[in-house]
Write a protein that holds these residues in place. Structure first.
Motif, short mmCIF file in Angstrom:
data_model
loop_
_atom_site.label_atom_id
_atom_site.label_comp_id
_atom_site.label_asym_id
_atom_site.label_seq_id
_atom_site.Cartn_x
_atom_site.Cartn_y
_atom_site.Cartn_z
N UNK A 220 39.40 45.40 45.47
CA UNK A 220 38.59 45.51 46.68
C UNK A 220 37.27 44.76 46.50
N UNK A 221 36.64 44.95 45.36
CA UNK A 221 35.34 44.32 45.11
C UNK A 221 35.45 42.80 45.09
N UNK A 222 36.49 42.28 44.49
CA UNK A 222 36.68 40.83 44.41
C UNK A 222 36.77 40.22 45.79
N UNK A 223 37.57 40.83 46.66
CA UNK A 223 37.71 40.33 48.03
C UNK A 223 36.40 40.51 48.80
N UNK A 224 35.73 41.63 48.56
CA UNK A 224 34.50 41.93 49.30
C UNK A 224 33.42 40.89 49.05
N UNK A 225 33.15 40.60 47.79
CA UNK A 225 32.07 39.66 47.47
C UNK A 225 32.44 38.24 47.91
N UNK A 226 33.68 37.87 47.68
CA UNK A 226 34.14 36.54 48.07
C UNK A 226 33.93 36.30 49.57
N UNK A 227 34.36 37.25 50.38
CA UNK A 227 34.28 37.05 51.83
C UNK A 227 32.89 37.35 52.39
#
Length: 292
Positions: A220-227
């Motif tokens: 979740x965190x990886x997608x959150x920061x990326x987007x």
């Protein structure tokens, strides 16, 4: 270490609430991978100091923490004062702190429900209002609020939680439109089920595997920061969750209610005759995980 040039050219901090565990903790490590200095906020006695130490040792960044109860009056102002006293410049605000319960509304402790709204809603409003002037000081800054797939549907047994997340989404969307032409980008992170001990127990009882229904906090965190850095407003991590979000937008409300009610009755599958080849046990489990 991933570097974002627009962020890393100056000494600034990412402020994350609810950073001692779950998605908040994972966000701390993910922002650290982007070279971001961190300000971590969470309740006392939740292991926040250990998280700060781990991030600092692994990434050699400036990591500071504040243990505070954000449901208390004046707590948001105390966070701002802490930042000003230590000259912490916040370029990214992440309103992650929040909690829910799983109980019928009339059986729920009213004090718990009020605390839920204090943390899930009032703290978000106050921190956002207080830190907007700080965010305006940067050429580019970011604000991310934690919503949920529960933002898009009613959930029996989690009535106040679902309502609080609907509020977060609506507030974030309005703020995104208000600030669209400014230096502040607003995102709302809307994860589905996230792998916690509670969810693991639920999946075990249902005899379903994690894959496809529930994500790890790190995912979740990886997608959150990326987007967030790509300036996307609505962030729904994971293809199954995005499909589920799409379904919440197109399915008639009676069908959505039928699915949700069915999974809260010993997680039995919904009647497939009403929605053949579309709604099955797997989809019902996915809806159930939104509430957890």
């Amino acid at each position: 270490m991933i570097m974002e040039p627009s962020i890393c050219l100056q000494k600034s901090f990412v402020l994350i609430t609810g950073a001692s565990s779950g998605i908040g903790k994972a966000l701390a490590f993910e922002f650290a991978r982007y070279g971001q200095n961190l300000l971590l906020v969470a309740l006392p006695g939740t292991g926040l100091e250990d998280v700060a130490r781990q991030v600092k040792e692994q990434f050699s960044l400036d990591v500071n923490f504040l243990c505070i109860d954000l449901t208390l009056p004046g707590s948001a102002a105390d966070v701002l004062q802490w930042c000003r006293i230590h000259a912490f410049k916040v370029s990214v605000l992440v309103n992650n702190a929040g909690f829910g319960n799983l109980e019928l509304f009339e059986d729920s402790d009213p004090e718990l429900l009020c605390n839920m709204m204090e943390l899930n809603n009032r703290a978000v409003i106050m921190l956002t209002h207080l830190f907007l002037p700080e965010l305006r000081k940067f050429k580019q800054s970011y604000l991310m609020n934690l919503g949920s797939l529960a933002s898009f549907m009613p959930i029996p047994g989690k009535s106040v939680y679902a309502a609080s997340k609907s509020f977060v989404y609506a507030f974030s969307h309005s703020l995104y439109l208000e600030l669209k032409s400014t230096n502040i980008h607003v995102s709302c992170l809307c994860p589905g089920g996230t792998m916690t001990p509670k969810v693991q127990s639920f999946l075990s009882e249902m005899k379903f595997r994690r894959k496809g229904f529930c994500q790890l906090p790190e995912e979740v965190a990886k997608a959150a920061v990326k987007h967030l850095y790509k300036k996307r407003f609505r962030i729904v991590p994971g293809l199954p969750n995005r499909f589920l979000y799409w379904l919440t937008q197109i399915l008639p409300m009676p069908v959505k209610i039928m699915i949700i009610q069915s999974v809260f009755k010993k997680s039995s599958p919904p009647p497939t005759l009403l929605v053949p080849r579309l709604v099955n046990r797997s989809l019902a489990v996915s809806f159930a995980l939104i509430a957890r």
